[in-house]
Design a protein around this motif. Structure first.
Motif, PDB file in Angstrom:
ATOM      1  N   UNK A   1       0.721  -1.206  -0.028  1.00  0.00           N
ATOM      2  CA  UNK A   1      -0.053   0.135   0.046  1.00  0.00           C
ATOM      3  C   UNK A   1       0.895   1.135  -0.013  1.00  0.00           C
ATOM      4  N   UNK A   2       0.480   2.253  -0.644  1.00  0.00           N
ATOM      5  CA  UNK A   2       1.081   3.449  -0.630  1.00  0.00           C
ATOM      6  C   UNK A   2       0.646   4.327   0.576  1.00  0.00           C
ATOM      7  N   UNK A   3       1.358   4.650   1.463  1.00  0.00           N
ATOM      8  CA  UNK A   3       1.071   5.457   2.626  1.00  0.00           C
ATOM      9  C   UNK A   3       0.203   6.768   2.400  1.00  0.00           C
ATOM     10  N   UNK A   4      -0.833   6.878   3.007  1.00  0.00           N
ATOM     11  CA  UNK A   4      -1.810   8.045   2.458  1.00  0.00           C
ATOM     12  C   UNK A   4      -1.374   9.427   2.460  1.00  0.00           C
ATOM     13  N   UNK A   5      -0.400   9.566   3.437  1.00  0.00           N
ATOM     14  CA  UNK A   5       0.747  10.868   3.266  1.00  0.00           C
ATOM     15  C   UNK A   5       1.248  10.960   2.119  1.00  0.00           C
ATOM     16  N   UNK A   6       1.858   9.877   1.625  1.00  0.00           N
ATOM     17  CA  UNK A   6       2.945  10.029   0.469  1.00  0.00           C
ATOM     18  C   UNK A   6       1.835  10.287  -0.789  1.00  0.00           C
ATOM     19  N   UNK A   7       0.650   9.735  -0.684  1.00  0.00           N
ATOM     20  CA  UNK A   7      -0.317   9.935  -1.843  1.00  0.00           C
ATOM     21  C   UNK A   7      -0.796  11.514  -1.899  1.00  0.00           C
ATOM     22  N   UNK A   8      -0.797  11.959  -0.703  1.00  0.00           N
ATOM     23  CA  UNK A   8      -1.153  13.717  -0.886  1.00  0.00           C
ATOM     24  C   UNK A   8      -0.005  14.353  -1.297  1.00  0.00           C
ATOM     25  N   UNK A   9       1.224  13.775  -0.886  1.00  0.00           N
ATOM     26  CA  UNK A   9       2.422  14.497  -1.372  1.00  0.00           C
ATOM     27  C   UNK A   9       2.685  14.605  -2.852  1.00  0.00           C
ATOM     28  N   UNK A  10       2.185  13.332  -3.281  1.00  0.00           N
ATOM     29  CA  UNK A  10       2.264  13.327  -5.165  1.00  0.00           C
ATOM     30  C   UNK A  10       1.503  14.407  -5.624  1.00  0.00           C
ATOM     31  N   UNK A  11       0.269  14.699  -5.111  1.00  0.00           N
ATOM     32  CA  UNK A  11      -0.723  15.643  -5.641  1.00  0.00           C
ATOM     33  C   UNK A  11      -0.138  17.086  -5.052  1.00  0.00           C
ATOM     34  N   UNK A  12       0.489  17.104  -3.989  1.00  0.00           N
ATOM     35  CA  UNK A  12       0.762  18.383  -3.551  1.00  0.00           C
ATOM     36  C   UNK A  12       1.831  18.775  -4.395  1.00  0.00           C
ATOM     37  N   UNK A  13       2.914  17.896  -4.953  1.00  0.00           N
ATOM     38  CA  UNK A  13       4.087  18.332  -5.858  1.00  0.00           C
ATOM     39  C   UNK A  13       3.576  18.800  -7.054  1.00  0.00           C
ATOM     40  N   UNK A  14       2.634  17.988  -7.600  1.00  0.00           N
ATOM     41  CA  UNK A  14       2.163  18.212  -8.882  1.00  0.00           C
ATOM     42  C   UNK A  14       1.408  19.575  -8.937  1.00  0.00           C
ATOM     43  N   UNK A  15       0.922  20.005  -7.853  1.00  0.00           N
ATOM     44  CA  UNK A  15       0.016  21.477  -7.941  1.00  0.00           C
ATOM     45  C   UNK A  15       1.154  22.296  -7.712  1.00  0.00           C
ATOM     46  N   UNK A  16       2.375  22.157  -7.392  1.00  0.00           N
ATOM     47  CA  UNK A  16       3.299  23.312  -7.480  1.00  0.00           C
ATOM     48  C   UNK A  16       4.062  23.458  -8.743  1.00  0.00           C
TER      49      UNK A  16
ATOM     50  N   UNK B   1      -7.285  15.591 -11.309  1.00  0.00           N
ATOM     51  CA  UNK B   1      -6.941  14.073 -11.105  1.00  0.00           C
ATOM     52  C   UNK B   1      -8.199  13.338 -10.443  1.00  0.00           C
ATOM     53  N   UNK B   2      -8.300  12.244 -11.044  1.00  0.00           N
ATOM     54  CA  UNK B   2      -9.439  11.176 -10.334  1.00  0.00           C
ATOM     55  C   UNK B   2      -8.430  10.086  -9.944  1.00  0.00           C
ATOM     56  N   UNK B   3      -8.449   9.714  -8.741  1.00  0.00           N
ATOM     57  CA  UNK B   3      -7.755   8.610  -8.436  1.00  0.00           C
ATOM     58  C   UNK B   3      -8.061   7.649  -7.615  1.00  0.00           C
ATOM     59  N   UNK B   4      -7.680   6.582  -7.398  1.00  0.00           N
ATOM     60  CA  UNK B   4      -8.254   5.365  -6.685  1.00  0.00           C
ATOM     61  C   UNK B   4      -7.052   4.711  -6.029  1.00  0.00           C
ATOM     62  N   UNK B   5      -7.079   4.344  -4.749  1.00  0.00           N
ATOM     63  CA  UNK B   5      -5.949   3.258  -4.225  1.00  0.00           C
ATOM     64  C   UNK B   5      -7.072   2.154  -3.862  1.00  0.00           C
ATOM     65  N   UNK B   6      -6.056   0.872  -3.913  1.00  0.00           N
ATOM     66  CA  UNK B   6      -7.049  -0.284  -4.123  1.00  0.00           C
ATOM     67  C   UNK B   6      -7.817  -0.653  -2.723  1.00  0.00           C
ATOM     68  N   UNK B   7      -7.552   0.282  -1.787  1.00  0.00           N
ATOM     69  CA  UNK B   7      -8.329   0.074  -0.534  1.00  0.00           C
ATOM     70  C   UNK B   7      -9.740   0.542  -0.904  1.00  0.00           C
ATOM     71  N   UNK B   8      -9.781   1.158  -1.753  1.00  0.00           N
ATOM     72  CA  UNK B   8     -11.390   1.521  -2.252  1.00  0.00           C
ATOM     73  C   UNK B   8     -11.565   0.785  -3.658  1.00  0.00           C
ATOM     74  N   UNK B   9     -11.813  -0.234  -3.168  1.00  0.00           N
ATOM     75  CA  UNK B   9     -11.808  -1.320  -4.902  1.00  0.00           C
ATOM     76  C   UNK B   9     -12.871  -0.851  -5.914  1.00  0.00           C
ATOM     77  N   UNK B  10     -13.968  -0.310  -5.411  1.00  0.00           N
ATOM     78  CA  UNK B  10     -15.236   0.099  -6.231  1.00  0.00           C
ATOM     79  C   UNK B  10     -14.484   1.027  -7.547  1.00  0.00           C
ATOM     80  N   UNK B  11     -13.746   2.224  -6.904  1.00  0.00           N
ATOM     81  CA  UNK B  11     -13.333   3.172  -7.852  1.00  0.00           C
ATOM     82  C   UNK B  11     -12.042   2.936  -8.654  1.00  0.00           C
ATOM     83  N   UNK B  12     -11.293   1.918  -7.687  1.00  0.00           N
ATOM     84  CA  UNK B  12     -10.074   1.300  -8.534  1.00  0.00           C
ATOM     85  C   UNK B  12     -10.719   0.379  -9.655  1.00  0.00           C
ATOM     86  N   UNK B  13     -11.510  -0.398  -9.597  1.00  0.00           N
ATOM     87  CA  UNK B  13     -12.042  -1.275 -10.473  1.00  0.00           C
ATOM     88  C   UNK B  13     -12.542  -0.530 -11.788  1.00  0.00           C
ATOM     89  N   UNK B  14     -13.232   0.663 -11.482  1.00  0.00           N
ATOM     90  CA  UNK B  14     -13.910   1.392 -12.566  1.00  0.00           C
ATOM     91  C   UNK B  14     -12.900   2.182 -13.546  1.00  0.00           C
TER      92      UNK B  14
END
Ligand SMILES: Cc1cc2nc3c(=O)[nH]c(=O)nc-3n(C[C@H](O)[C@H](O)[C@H](O)COP(=O)(O)O)c2cc1C
Length: 190
Positions: A22-37, A49-62
């Protein structure tokens, strides 16, 4: 490579074998923060961005279902998938933003460097069904649906089908600098 480049640039590559860590939730946010800069034309920040991590299987599968079959084969092990969008118009005056995709690319470049610095890898993809994604996530016409990205830690290439595993260790080919650089007329490029 004939010239030194920064470690964050050198270490980046696009793997297809991802660990299921799993990607640590803080790191997920850092990815988008870096993008926004990233820099953007008139500071419009046209990226979305529309994103999903595997912990949210419905959106991930979509998101997974929008990919072409080749990409589905290997992306399914990645713990996170992103769909990237760019606004076609400036919010302020509704004029066409010719540089929106350029700016989205800069944001993804920032995200790549941030990922590399955190031990993560991105694999960007054009191989997906744009209209399917647009309908699934009800994306308005004002936005271009541009790429999808698999994100995660490196996995074991042994998990990949034979034909894809071979690609994992292929030589990283780059056009020589003297074929992309010129300081005179276009004619001199030939
Ligand atoms: C916009 C874009 C679209 C891409 N589409 C795909 C794709 O659909 N499937 C795939 O396996 N790789 C895809 N790639 C990955 C490229 O093949 C890869 O970046 C290129 O071969 C250079 O390798 P490197 O990123 O490891 O340096 C894409 C990359 C970009 C930037």
């Amino acid at each position: 490579m004939s010239h030194k480049i920064h470690e964050l640039v050198d270490k980046r590559w696009s793997p297809r074998a991802f660990s299921n860590k799993e990607i640590e939730p803080e790191k997920v946010q850092s990815l988008f923060e870096a993008a926004s800069f990233a820099a953007s034309c008139f500071n419009e920040q046209p990226w979305r961005f529309i994103y999903a991590v595997k912990e949210y299987p419905e959106r991930y599968e979509q998101l997974l279902s929008c990919l072409v079959e080749f990409n589905k084969m290997w992306v399914k092990t990645a713990p996170m998938i992103i769909l990237t969008l760019a606004s076609k118009k400036f919010a302020q005056n509704q004029k066409e933003n010719w540089h929106a995709r350029h700016d989205l690319g800069l944001a993804i470049g920032n995200m790549s460097a941030q990922a590399t610095g955190m031990g993560l890898y991105l694999h960007q993809m054009a191989g997906f069904h744009v209209e399917k994604a647009r309908e699934m996530f009800e994306i308005p016409d004002q936005f271009d649906v541009v790429t999808m990205i698999a994100v995660g830690y490196l996995g074991d290439p042994a998990q990949l089908p034979d034909n894809i595993r071979e690609m994992e260790s292929g030589k990283r080919l780059r056009r020589p600098l003297n074929t992309i650089l010129f300081d005179g007329d276009w004619e001199e490029m030939k």
